[in-house]
Design an enzyme around this catalytic site. Sequence first.
Site, PDB file in Angstrom:
ATOM      1  N   ARG A   8     -20.201 -39.103  66.273  1.00  0.00           N
ATOM      2  CA  ARG A   8     -20.750 -39.850  65.120  1.00  0.00           C
ATOM      3  C   ARG A   8     -20.335 -39.265  63.771  1.00  0.00           C
ATOM      4  NH1 ARG A   8     -25.686 -40.282  68.108  1.00  0.00           N
ATOM      5  NH2 ARG A   8     -25.607 -42.224  69.299  1.00  0.00           N
ATOM      6  N   LYS A  14     -10.741 -44.986  52.914  1.00  0.00           N
ATOM      7  CA  LYS A  14     -10.447 -45.969  53.975  1.00  0.00           C
ATOM      8  C   LYS A  14      -9.720 -45.248  55.095  1.00  0.00           C
ATOM      9  CE  LYS A  14     -10.061 -50.439  51.724  1.00  0.00           C
ATOM     10  NZ  LYS A  14      -9.148 -51.547  51.435  1.00  0.00           N
ATOM     11  N   GLU A  21       3.447 -48.175  46.104  1.00  0.00           N
ATOM     12  CA  GLU A  21       2.009 -48.195  45.791  1.00  0.00           C
ATOM     13  C   GLU A  21       1.783 -47.782  44.329  1.00  0.00           C
ATOM     14  OE1 GLU A  21       0.158 -49.642  47.840  1.00  0.00           O
ATOM     15  OE2 GLU A  21       0.554 -49.093  49.922  1.00  0.00           O
ATOM     16  N   LYS A  39      -6.231 -45.105  41.147  1.00  0.00           N
ATOM     17  CA  LYS A  39      -6.881 -45.433  42.432  1.00  0.00           C
ATOM     18  C   LYS A  39      -8.335 -44.958  42.416  1.00  0.00           C
ATOM     19  CE  LYS A  39      -7.104 -45.955  47.139  1.00  0.00           C
ATOM     20  NZ  LYS A  39      -6.476 -46.056  48.410  1.00  0.00           N
ATOM     21  N   GLU A  62     -15.619 -52.229  48.441  1.00  0.00           N
ATOM     22  CA  GLU A  62     -14.715 -53.379  48.316  1.00  0.00           C
ATOM     23  C   GLU A  62     -15.447 -54.723  48.250  1.00  0.00           C
ATOM     24  OE1 GLU A  62     -10.781 -52.886  50.052  1.00  0.00           O
ATOM     25  OE2 GLU A  62     -10.809 -54.985  50.603  1.00  0.00           O
ATOM     26  N   ARG A  65     -12.185 -53.506  44.049  1.00  0.00           N
ATOM     27  CA  ARG A  65     -11.318 -52.732  44.950  1.00  0.00           C
ATOM     28  C   ARG A  65     -10.312 -53.624  45.696  1.00  0.00           C
ATOM     29  NH1 ARG A  65     -12.766 -47.679  49.053  1.00  0.00           N
ATOM     30  NH2 ARG A  65     -10.586 -47.319  49.576  1.00  0.00           N
ATOM     31  N   ASN A 121      -5.290 -54.504  47.068  1.00  0.00           N
ATOM     32  CA  ASN A 121      -4.548 -55.206  48.134  1.00  0.00           C
ATOM     33  C   ASN A 121      -3.454 -56.099  47.585  1.00  0.00           C
ATOM     34  OD1 ASN A 121      -6.059 -54.330  50.471  1.00  0.00           O
ATOM     35  ND2 ASN A 121      -7.765 -55.429  49.547  1.00  0.00           N
ATOM     36  N   HIS A 138      -0.255 -56.838  49.351  1.00  0.00           N
ATOM     37  CA  HIS A 138      -0.469 -56.424  50.742  1.00  0.00           C
ATOM     38  C   HIS A 138      -0.740 -57.596  51.685  1.00  0.00           C
ATOM     39  CE1 HIS A 138      -0.489 -52.477  49.031  1.00  0.00           C
ATOM     40  NE2 HIS A 138      -0.765 -51.888  50.174  1.00  0.00           N
ATOM     41  N   HIS A 160       1.602 -56.906  54.466  1.00  0.00           N
ATOM     42  CA  HIS A 160       1.153 -56.488  55.801  1.00  0.00           C
ATOM     43  C   HIS A 160       1.685 -57.442  56.872  1.00  0.00           C
ATOM     44  CE1 HIS A 160      -2.523 -53.804  54.650  1.00  0.00           C
ATOM     45  NE2 HIS A 160      -1.430 -53.106  54.838  1.00  0.00           N
ATOM     46  N   HIS A 193       6.156 -49.004  55.238  1.00  0.00           N
ATOM     47  CA  HIS A 193       5.022 -49.698  54.611  1.00  0.00           C
ATOM     48  C   HIS A 193       5.370 -50.146  53.177  1.00  0.00           C
ATOM     49  CE1 HIS A 193       0.852 -50.737  53.821  1.00  0.00           C
ATOM     50  NE2 HIS A 193       0.877 -49.966  52.736  1.00  0.00           N
TER      51      HIS A 193
HETATM   52  N1  LIG Z   1      -6.157 -45.737  53.662  1.00  0.00           N
HETATM   53  C1  LIG Z   1      -5.572 -46.310  52.643  1.00  0.00           C
HETATM   54  O1  LIG Z   1      -6.203 -46.587  51.609  1.00  0.00           O
HETATM   55  C2  LIG Z   1      -4.111 -46.624  52.701  1.00  0.00           C
HETATM   56  C3  LIG Z   1      -3.421 -47.032  51.548  1.00  0.00           C
HETATM   57  C4  LIG Z   1      -2.057 -47.275  51.643  1.00  0.00           C
HETATM   58  C5  LIG Z   1      -1.388 -47.106  52.845  1.00  0.00           C
HETATM   59  N2  LIG Z   1      -2.087 -46.713  53.959  1.00  0.00           N
HETATM   60  C6  LIG Z   1      -1.406 -46.503  55.242  1.00  0.00           C
HETATM   61  O2  LIG Z   1      -0.514 -45.394  55.098  1.00  0.00           O
HETATM   62  C7  LIG Z   1       0.487 -45.508  56.094  1.00  0.00           C
HETATM   63  C8  LIG Z   1       1.833 -45.194  55.490  1.00  0.00           C
HETATM   64  O3  LIG Z   1       1.830 -43.868  55.012  1.00  0.00           O
HETATM   65  P1  LIG Z   1       3.186 -43.042  54.920  1.00  0.00           P
HETATM   66  O4  LIG Z   1       4.207 -43.849  54.236  1.00  0.00           O
HETATM   67  O5  LIG Z   1       2.840 -41.719  54.386  1.00  0.00           O
HETATM   68  O6  LIG Z   1       3.652 -42.989  56.448  1.00  0.00           O
HETATM   69  P2  LIG Z   1       3.742 -41.779  57.511  1.00  0.00           P
HETATM   70  O7  LIG Z   1       2.469 -41.068  57.618  1.00  0.00           O
HETATM   71  O8  LIG Z   1       4.338 -42.386  58.722  1.00  0.00           O
HETATM   72  O9  LIG Z   1       4.796 -40.787  56.832  1.00  0.00           O
HETATM   73  C9  LIG Z   1       6.093 -41.224  56.626  1.00  0.00           C
HETATM   74  C10 LIG Z   1       7.119 -40.310  57.324  1.00  0.00           C
HETATM   75  O10 LIG Z   1       7.292 -39.160  56.517  1.00  0.00           O
HETATM   76  C11 LIG Z   1       7.109 -37.987  57.302  1.00  0.00           C
HETATM   77  N3  LIG Z   1       6.577 -36.968  56.406  1.00  0.00           N
HETATM   78  C12 LIG Z   1       5.392 -36.981  55.751  1.00  0.00           C
HETATM   79  N4  LIG Z   1       5.337 -35.948  54.904  1.00  0.00           N
HETATM   80  C13 LIG Z   1       6.484 -35.265  55.027  1.00  0.00           C
HETATM   81  C14 LIG Z   1       7.019 -34.127  54.377  1.00  0.00           C
HETATM   82  N5  LIG Z   1       6.387 -33.505  53.400  1.00  0.00           N
HETATM   83  N6  LIG Z   1       8.239 -33.681  54.778  1.00  0.00           N
HETATM   84  C15 LIG Z   1       8.942 -34.335  55.755  1.00  0.00           C
HETATM   85  N7  LIG Z   1       8.508 -35.448  56.359  1.00  0.00           N
HETATM   86  C16 LIG Z   1       7.283 -35.897  55.995  1.00  0.00           C
HETATM   87  C17 LIG Z   1       6.211 -38.400  58.444  1.00  0.00           C
HETATM   88  O11 LIG Z   1       6.370 -37.558  59.552  1.00  0.00           O
HETATM   89  C18 LIG Z   1       6.711 -39.816  58.703  1.00  0.00           C
HETATM   90  O12 LIG Z   1       7.858 -39.771  59.522  1.00  0.00           O
HETATM   91  C19 LIG Z   1       0.417 -46.906  56.642  1.00  0.00           C
HETATM   92  O13 LIG Z   1      -0.137 -46.876  57.933  1.00  0.00           O
HETATM   93  C20 LIG Z   1      -0.514 -47.626  55.685  1.00  0.00           C
HETATM   94  O14 LIG Z   1      -1.223 -48.664  56.304  1.00  0.00           O
HETATM   95  C21 LIG Z   1      -3.419 -46.457  53.898  1.00  0.00           C
END
Ligand SMILES: NC(=O)c1ccc[n+]([C@@H]2O[C@H](COP(=O)([O-])OP(=O)(O)OC[C@H]3O[C@@H](n4cnc5c(N)ncnc54)[C@H](O)[C@@H]3O)[C@@H](O)[C@H]2O)c1
Length: 356
Positions: free
Chosen positions: A115, A137, A179, A217, A227, A231, A235, A238, A242, A259
């Site tokens: 939990r 999120k 972003e 943000k 949201e 908030r 999106n 997105h 998405h 992404h």
């Molecule tokens: N929660 C939220 O509010 C929110 C907002 C926007 C996006 N997201 C989510 O975030 C995700 C995308 O995030 P992302 O682009 O970071 O993807 P990711 O976590 O897959 O990272 C991208 C790539 O970079 C590599 N990487 C990360 N840091 C590194 C570093 N310092 N050195 C070398 N390699 C590194 C990772 O291993 C991966 O291969 C999506 O799933 C998206 O839906 C969430």
Amino acid sequence: MTSITTQDYTIYFNNEGYKALNQHLKAIKYSKVFILCDSNTNIDCVPIFLSKIDTDITYDILEIDAGEESKNLDICLGLWEALSQYGADRKSLVINIGGGVITDLGGFVASTFKRGIDFINIPTSLLAMVDASIGGKTGIDLGTLKNQIGVINTPKLIVVDTFYLKTLPQLEMRSGLAEMLKHGLIYDEKYWNKLKKLSQFTIENLNDLIYESIIIKKNIVAQDPTEQGLRKTLNYGHTLGHAIESYFMENDNKERLLHGEAIAIGIIMANYLSVKYCGFSEEKSKSIKNTIKSIYGEVEIDEEDHLPIIELLKYDKKNEHGNINFVLLDAIGKPKINCIVNNEAILGAFKFYKKN
Ligand SMILES: NC(=O)c1ccc[n+]([C@@H]2O[C@H](COP(=O)([O-])OP(=O)(O)OC[C@H]3O[C@@H](n4cnc5c(N)ncnc54)[C@H](O)[C@@H]3O)[C@@H](O)[C@H]2O)c1
């Protein structure tokens, strides 16, 4: 810049962050500490992180495969089982070291295990620093449908250290930039103009801009944490972004889109719809398209892809009472939520994306 405090937690920068983290670890005395990372961040980032920890902690490392494909229930199950086998209890801590996949997934795993146990975010990708790790999120995908399962829950603290970006591949850097562009377009034209002028996405060029993005943000989330209205503006880009990301993920004959690459397309298309529905300046919409295409190029989306992508919109989380709700712009910095658009207009947006 040393820290930004929100209602629930603090975002610390660089060495100030490790200082705060070390103090936190000393003060709380967790029963067990787990470091969640992926196959890349375990090599590139975890050693840097550990070199900054001066507190005597023992930890277990949980590594998953890198990439969006890992943001699913099977991986969650494996992680819950690992936590259980390694003796995690309600006084345990998960430290998420990675990009948005790790902070989304790790936050969700920690928030649901027994939990809810504490978690800390150490974002290492640009996207996670400016967006995913902030705001609470957490969640996973359902098959290829994005972020369908999750909870809103905040980390104990966040450490943003741009040094990690040194090993981030350039395409991932560009993905994160999407972003930041979004933040400018929905919140602050001056910020958008600064980003527009960037010729190279180096850490030096981006440092202050990352800070500004985090402030944007944080300000939006602080006014509407659950949201209900404002908030939703985050999106922007997105809704279609998405759907396009999911469509490219589920089709073997398509190359996977990052992404941010999908969101960049979603932004261009949302601007076309903004002109149509909100009187957004046509000239600005075209100029934004040119700027974004100069960074991301053009992704081939065939005509036969259009309807299946539109079909995926029905899974968008902003939908209410069967309506697909878009975030559009009246002007840069003036977003409008809950805009309902028709399929014909969306087909027009695909054409607008393709046209030079
Ligand atoms: N929660 C939220 O509010 C929110 C907002 C926007 C996006 N997201 C989510 O975030 C995700 C995308 O995030 P992302 O682009 O970071 O993807 P990711 O976590 O897959 O990272 C991208 C790539 O970079 C590599 N990487 C990360 N840091 C590194 C570093 N310092 N050195 C070398 N390699 C590194 C990772 O291993 C991966 O291969 C999506 O799933 C998206 O839906 C969430």
